[in-house]
Design an enzyme around this catalytic site. Structure first.
Site, mmCIF file in Angstrom:
data_model
loop_
_atom_site.group_PDB
_atom_site.id
_atom_site.type_symbol
_atom_site.label_atom_id
_atom_site.label_comp_id
_atom_site.label_asym_id
_atom_site.label_seq_id
_atom_site.Cartn_x
_atom_site.Cartn_y
_atom_site.Cartn_z
ATOM 1 N N GLU A 53 0.865 -1.191 0.000
ATOM 2 C CA GLU A 53 0.000 0.000 0.000
ATOM 3 C C GLU A 53 0.893 1.230 0.000
ATOM 4 O O GLU A 53 1.964 1.209 0.604
ATOM 5 C CB GLU A 53 -0.873 0.019 1.273
ATOM 6 C CG GLU A 53 -1.785 -1.168 1.391
ATOM 7 C CD GLU A 53 -2.459 -1.243 2.777
ATOM 8 O OE1 GLU A 53 -2.287 -0.323 3.591
ATOM 9 O OE2 GLU A 53 -3.140 -2.250 3.017
ATOM 10 N N LYS A 104 2.237 4.603 1.295
ATOM 11 C CA LYS A 104 2.243 5.133 2.656
ATOM 12 C C LYS A 104 1.979 6.633 2.607
ATOM 13 O O LYS A 104 2.849 7.428 2.261
ATOM 14 C CB LYS A 104 3.594 4.850 3.316
ATOM 15 C CG LYS A 104 3.643 5.286 4.750
ATOM 16 C CD LYS A 104 4.918 4.826 5.421
ATOM 17 C CE LYS A 104 4.920 5.217 6.879
ATOM 18 N NZ LYS A 104 4.673 6.626 7.096
ATOM 19 N N ASP A 161 1.539 10.330 3.871
ATOM 20 C CA ASP A 161 2.194 11.075 4.939
ATOM 21 C C ASP A 161 1.196 12.076 5.499
ATOM 22 O O ASP A 161 1.169 13.236 5.121
ATOM 23 C CB ASP A 161 3.421 11.789 4.367
ATOM 24 C CG ASP A 161 4.292 12.355 5.468
ATOM 25 O OD1 ASP A 161 4.074 11.992 6.638
ATOM 26 O OD2 ASP A 161 5.176 13.167 5.159
ATOM 27 N N TYR A 187 -7.301 2.027 5.892
ATOM 28 C CA TYR A 187 -6.480 0.864 5.569
ATOM 29 C C TYR A 187 -6.351 -0.139 6.711
ATOM 30 O O TYR A 187 -5.776 -1.192 6.538
ATOM 31 C CB TYR A 187 -5.078 1.302 5.134
ATOM 32 C CG TYR A 187 -4.415 2.267 6.101
ATOM 33 C CD1 TYR A 187 -4.043 1.854 7.368
ATOM 34 C CD2 TYR A 187 -4.172 3.584 5.738
ATOM 35 C CE1 TYR A 187 -3.457 2.738 8.262
ATOM 36 C CE2 TYR A 187 -3.581 4.481 6.629
ATOM 37 C CZ TYR A 187 -3.229 4.056 7.886
ATOM 38 O OH TYR A 187 -2.653 4.917 8.773
ATOM 39 N N LYS A 207 10.674 3.217 3.529
ATOM 40 C CA LYS A 207 10.730 4.683 3.427
ATOM 41 C C LYS A 207 11.687 5.100 2.317
ATOM 42 O O LYS A 207 12.849 4.685 2.315
ATOM 43 C CB LYS A 207 11.242 5.274 4.747
ATOM 44 C CG LYS A 207 10.265 5.151 5.899
ATOM 45 C CD LYS A 207 9.522 6.467 6.094
ATOM 46 C CE LYS A 207 8.623 6.466 7.301
ATOM 47 N NZ LYS A 207 9.337 6.650 8.557
ATOM 48 N N CYS A 239 11.639 47.066 14.135
ATOM 49 C CA CYS A 239 11.212 46.722 12.772
ATOM 50 C C CYS A 239 12.296 47.136 11.767
ATOM 51 O O CYS A 239 12.752 48.286 11.795
ATOM 52 C CB CYS A 239 9.898 47.444 12.467
ATOM 53 S SG CYS A 239 9.439 47.343 10.731
ATOM 54 N N CYS A 272 10.797 50.324 9.765
ATOM 55 C CA CYS A 272 10.495 51.652 10.324
ATOM 56 C C CYS A 272 11.158 51.909 11.668
ATOM 57 O O CYS A 272 11.054 53.000 12.208
ATOM 58 C CB CYS A 272 8.981 51.839 10.445
ATOM 59 S SG CYS A 272 8.239 50.772 11.693
ATOM 60 N N CYS A 296 5.489 44.136 13.889
ATOM 61 C CA CYS A 296 5.731 45.571 13.987
ATOM 62 C C CYS A 296 4.367 46.205 14.238
ATOM 63 O O CYS A 296 3.448 46.038 13.441
ATOM 64 C CB CYS A 296 6.339 46.085 12.681
ATOM 65 S SG CYS A 296 6.198 47.876 12.519
ATOM 66 N N CYS A 321 4.356 52.207 9.026
ATOM 67 C CA CYS A 321 5.519 51.402 8.633
ATOM 68 C C CYS A 321 5.560 51.255 7.101
ATOM 69 O O CYS A 321 4.637 50.706 6.501
ATOM 70 C CB CYS A 321 5.442 50.028 9.295
ATOM 71 S SG CYS A 321 6.682 48.881 8.691
HETATM 72 C C1 9MJ Z 1 -0.268 4.729 5.651
HETATM 73 N N1 9MJ Z 1 0.261 5.654 6.437
HETATM 74 O O1 9MJ Z 1 -0.578 4.988 4.498
HETATM 75 C C2 9MJ Z 1 -0.558 1.788 7.601
HETATM 76 N N2 9MJ Z 1 -0.453 3.402 6.199
HETATM 77 O O2 9MJ Z 1 -0.845 -0.221 8.921
HETATM 78 C C3 9MJ Z 1 -0.953 2.298 5.548
HETATM 79 N N3 9MJ Z 1 -0.214 3.063 7.469
HETATM 80 C C4 9MJ Z 1 -0.465 1.039 8.830
HETATM 81 N N4 9MJ Z 1 -1.004 1.289 6.418
HETATM 82 C C5 9MJ Z 1 -0.643 -0.624 10.192
HETATM 83 N N5 9MJ Z 1 -1.312 2.263 4.246
HETATM 84 C C6 9MJ Z 1 -0.152 0.413 10.913
HETATM 85 C C7 9MJ Z 1 -0.034 1.490 10.045
#
Ligand code: 9MJ
Length: 695
Positions: A139, A141, A143, A251, A339, A433, A436, A451, A457
């Protein structure tokens, strides 16, 4: 569907034309059930399957009918009705929620080797032959922010942040405002209870929109989409969250009663069937080498999607195997997060320069030795504020690691202390500032230093003028930054209203000014006197008042005089206007300088009475009108402007989306087409009778 569904979901104030409503409660209840069902199906088609099934107008019409039904029969309102997304009052603090099952964190993998070791560890723990394959699911990930949603008998009852994994914050009311999140699971196979886990995030496009708006209204910008999503989700006032188009993908699973998936892929399929959005980019892999191939594929592809993903989550697909593997510490042994390395490079801080914004905020910027990060040349990074500088101890002369995540402005990750030259000193924002010389202030509990010399200013005046003449405000083309600076320096303009008294002789002596340009600028200034009220309000550049708030205020007050007379309490009562904005507006109009400016605007003949581009009501919301034939009571343009003024749409051609065809004398093919499509045909008189009484 994008426009109407993205608009704030509180439609409780809508006055609309609706079909005849049933008089008896049983018929009304049945109709409400049908409408909710239909709205949910359209929502799922749009958000889960990415395949809209109705136009905005049709969706709005259904929603309006439901609102009208619930207004007539308030006992029909239920918390899972799609009309009930926004409406909860702001809270002073979030309560806490203990997750029924802890929300786990994930171990990390940074290389193909790490992934192979994960595979081996899992097989050993399962007592498997190391050569035998294991099915994995990959899947993306996201952020963002992990959240947990509780559905009881299919109804969304509670939403919480991850917190420390055991206890999170109760953000139920804010999560309800997410358009793509069903308030009731679709279908009838709903478990008695389920904790559903997922990630809330913002697209780059929405992140840019929010930051642009904040910049315009003088608020500090968010450093990246993740912070912006967190800031939006942790708002005490759900109306603010509703105005940010947060996305969610689900998910994971926590506690569950009455449902047990066999596989992770099956879980995701079930989520989709319940109408829960899931990330469409996932892949089943028959062994770890296929996982490694997927990870490699997304190394490049990740830059083409419109949200931040920082890796790939790899999960054992079979839930029984997952259970057998269990967890160590807080991380499951059946999943790992691969990552991608962030795009980081080192460069040198050549200087730190302080910018003074329109509302007086001091923003420190690092001027960097120019470097390329992921193909983009970078020479500046925002340092946000004094706290941020102190936290990272960034000094002039330092070598720093900067990073660009997705489309975001680069940020300084850390200082390379080993490379710090002798004699550097901690950086402090100046006490006065830079423009000014006025001593700066930093209110208790705020990160921003300001300021306070609002009226005098030059840096504030400069940016305020630039804002006033900008395209979305008064749109005075030709008057550039340098011209403005010279006009301010010569004392010819002290506030934006002075622009309207400029003469050609004032302009001609300026650098980069010619006879023709001076004429053009004076013409543009003259033309801008007939601006709309929302542009003028926006042009004032009040703190916390961006384009949206300006439009809302213009629609509510119609004239500058009425807006200026409103108290903070009255302003706060306006839908979509929060306390902070209300106070900012009231404080602005209470200033003696503002009163002087308003007088000057009045004397100059600036007329910003109404906004014909902005609807004054939702009377015709969801309705599309087509006019044809010779009209006798008003011109076609006037009739169309009326429709728009009251929230409807005017179109030039007849289609299935047309609500009404208004036919004058000698109507031709449009009438025939309307008849063939069963579109309601109105005479001019009938159209007039639909208009609000005020016309
Ligand atoms: C994210 N952040 O997209 C999990 N996650 O599964 C996906 N995080 C996850 N799965 C178990 N797609 C713990 C976290």
């Amino acid at each position: 569907m994008a426009t109407s569904q993205d608009a704030p979901a509180d439609v409780s104030n809508r006055k609309t034309m609706t079909p005849t409503l049933p008089d008896d409660i049983h018929a009304a209840a049945e109709r409400a059930r049908v409408l909710r069902d239909e709205l949910q199906r359209h929502n799922i088609a749009y958000y889960v399957h990415d395949a809209p099934t109705v136009s905005d107008a049709e969706y709005d019409a259904l929603m309006n009918e439901l609102v009208a039904l619930e207004t007539k029969f308030p006992e029909l309102v239920s918390p899972d009705s799609p009309t009930q997304r926004v409406g909860a009052a702001p809270v002073s603090a979030f309560g806490s929620i203990t997750h029924k099952r802890p929300m786990l964190s994930l171990g990390n993998a940074f290389s193909d080797e790490d992934l192979r070791s994960f595979d081996t560890r899992a097989k050993r723990a399962l007592g498997m032959d190391l050569a035998a394959p294991v099915d994995y699911i990959c899947e993306l990930k996201m952020d963002g922010l992990a959240v947990s949603l509780t559905y009881e008998n299919g109804v969304f009852t509670q939403g919480a942040t991850r917190g420390d994994g055991t206890t999170g914050e109760d953000i139920t009311q804010n999560l309800r405002t997410l358009k793509s999140l069903p308030l009731r699971l679709h279908g009838d196979k709903c478990p008695a209870l389920i904790e559903i886990r997922g990630e809330v995030f913002l697209t780059h496009q929405e992140f840019a929109r929010i930051n642009a708006e904040r910049e315009k209204s003088g608020e500090p910008t968010f450093a990246n989409p993740r912070n912006a999503a967190a800031g939006s989700l942790r708002q005490l006032d759900p109306r603010i969250t509703a105005g940010r188009r947060l996305q969610i993908y689900l998910y994971g699973i926590g506690e569950t009663q009455g449902y047990r998936p066999d596989t992770q892929a099956g879980l995701l399929d079930q989520y989709r069937a319940w109408g829960l959005p899931t990330n469409p980019f996932r892949q089943l892999c028959a062994n770890i080498e296929e996982v490694i191939a997927f990870v490699g594929e997304w190394q490049d592809k990740k830059n083409a999607i419109d949200y931040d993903m920082d890796g790939v989550v790899v999960k054992v697909n079979d839930i029984r195997l997952q259970e057998e593997l269990g967890q160590v510490a807080r991380a499951p042994r059946w999943a790992i997060a691969y990552k991608y390395p962030a795009l980081q490079v080192q460069t040198k801080v050549e200087d730190i320069v302080v910018q003074v914004g329109r509302t007086g905020s001091l923003t420190p910027l690092a001027w960097l030795a120019s470097v390329a990060v992921g193909g983009v040349k970078v020479s500046r990074a925002t340092l946000h504020n004094q706290d941020e500088i102190e936290r990272k101890d960034i000094r002039i002369g330092d070598t720093v690691v900067i990073q660009r995540a997705g489309e975001v402005i680069p940020e300084v990750v850390r200082v390379v202390l080993e490379a710090r030259p002798e004699g550097t000193v901690p950086y402090r924002l100046p006490d006065t500032c830079p423009s000014c010389g006025t001593p700066v202030v930093r209110p208790e509990g705020e990160a921003v230093t300001r300021c306070p010399n609002v009226a005098g200013c030059p840096a504030q005046l400069q940016t305020r003028f630039e804002h006033f003449v900008s395209r979305n405000a008064l749109d005075i083309a030709g008057l550039g930054e340098r011209h403005i600076a010279q006009l301010i320096a010569a004392g010819l303009v002290k506030d934006p209203a002075d622009l309207f008294f400029l003469k050609k002789d004032d302009l001609l002596p300026l650098e980069r000014m010619g006879d023709k340009l001076a004429d053009n600028i004076l013409n543009a200034i003259e033309k801008s006197k007939k601006t709309t009220l929302s542009r003028l309000i926006f042009g004032f550049g009040m703190r916390h008042v961006g384009e949206r708030a300006s439009t809302v205020l213009a629609r509510r007050y119609h004239t500058l005089e009425k807006l200026a007379a409103a108290t903070a309490d009255e302003l706060e009562a306006v839908h979509e206007i929060g306390r902070i904005t209300a106070e900012s507006v009231a404080a602005f109009f209470a200033l003696p300088e503002t009163k002087t400016m308003l007088d000057k605007l009045h004397r100059a003949g600036v007329e910003a009475a109404g906004d014909d581009s902005a609807p004054v009501s939702d009377h015709f919301a969801g309705k599309t009108f087509v006019f044809t034939g010779a009209l006798t009571q008003r011109t076609r343009e006037e009739a169309e402007a009326l429709v728009r003024r009251f929230g409807g749409r005017a179109s030039g051609s007849v289609s299935k989306q047309t609500s009404y065809l208004v036919a004058g004398e000698n109507a031709g093919s449009k009438l025939t087409k309307a008849q063939s499509l069963n579109v309601t045909v109105l005479t001019e008189d009938e159209f007039a009778s639909l208009l609000p009484d005020s016309v």
